[in-house]
Design a protein around this motif. Structure first.
Motif, mmCIF file in Angstrom:
data_model
loop_
_atom_site.group_PDB
_atom_site.id
_atom_site.type_symbol
_atom_site.label_atom_id
_atom_site.label_comp_id
_atom_site.label_asym_id
_atom_site.label_seq_id
_atom_site.Cartn_x
_atom_site.Cartn_y
_atom_site.Cartn_z
ATOM 1 N N THR A 107 0.863 -1.177 0.000
ATOM 2 C CA THR A 107 0.000 0.000 0.000
ATOM 3 C C THR A 107 0.903 1.231 0.000
ATOM 4 O O THR A 107 2.129 1.112 0.079
ATOM 5 N N ASP A 108 0.300 2.414 -0.076
ATOM 6 C CA ASP A 108 1.093 3.645 -0.016
ATOM 7 C C ASP A 108 1.828 3.768 1.321
ATOM 8 O O ASP A 108 2.900 4.353 1.396
ATOM 9 N N ALA A 109 1.243 3.198 2.372
ATOM 10 C CA ALA A 109 1.795 3.358 3.718
ATOM 11 C C ALA A 109 2.821 2.298 4.108
ATOM 12 O O ALA A 109 3.752 2.586 4.845
ATOM 13 N N HIS A 110 2.637 1.060 3.632
ATOM 14 C CA HIS A 110 3.544 0.000 4.079
ATOM 15 C C HIS A 110 3.430 -1.255 3.221
ATOM 16 O O HIS A 110 2.557 -1.354 2.369
#
Length: 178
Positions: free
Chosen positions: A138-141
């Motif tokens: 994902t964009d976060a992790h």
């Protein structure tokens, strides 16, 4: 794991092939799948054409078994999926109690890890596989899914190292290293 040279690699394969613990794990999975398929297949049609064959992959050797059955006429591929998922190779036995324990211990849904990837066709055909050693980005992790089977014969440190080996293969592939 794989060996650093051909001789070591063959030794590791032979060790796996004769490992009481790994054979017990594989037999448990075979029995679970046979039971699951027996709920939707014609009586007497569930067979095991391949049992505990060592297959070699880039980072590991694995014991692999194949279980087949002929679906009963009133059953469809989706009935087979309902009968067999989640796969016993990802839950252990007894399946329902194992799932309860995993939910308590893991504290979060597994997402695609230990789910299925494949297709169901309008003509009744299906081809599915269990999603193991996965990376969800994902964009976060990035979340890595990997694990191993635990039996009474398991050594906790060896299981931890096996899981890391599997996870590291996914990580290396994600960053372009082999």
């Amino acid at each position: 794991r794989r060996g650093g040279c051909a001789e070591e690699d063959e030794s590791i394969k032979a060790e796996l092939e004769h490992s009481e613990k790994d054979r017990a794990e594989n037999l448990m999975i075979v029995d679970l799948v046979r039971n699951d398929l027996g709920r939707v297949c014609c009586t007497g049609s569930v067979t095991c054409p391949q049992v505990m064959k060592v297959e070699s992959y880039a980072t590991v050797h694995q014991l692999v078994s194949a279980i087949e059955g002929q679906l009963r006429p009133e059953c469809a591929a989706v009935d087979c999926i309902r009968a067999s998922f989640p796969m016993g190779s990802m839950t252990g036995a007894p399946k329902r109690r194992s799932m309860q324990l995993l939910e308590e211990l893991e504290g979060a849904a597994r997402g695609i890890y230990s789910g299925s990837v494949g297709f169901l066709s309008v003509n009744g055909a299906a081809d599915l596989s269990v999603a193991i050693r996965t990376a969800v980005v994902t964009d976060a992790h990035v979340t890595i899914g990997a694990g191993g089977a635990i039996t009474m014969l398991s050594d906790p440190q060896e299981e931890w190292e096996e899981m890391l080996l599997k996870a590291n293969a996914v990580i290396a592939s994600a960053v372009g290293r082999t």
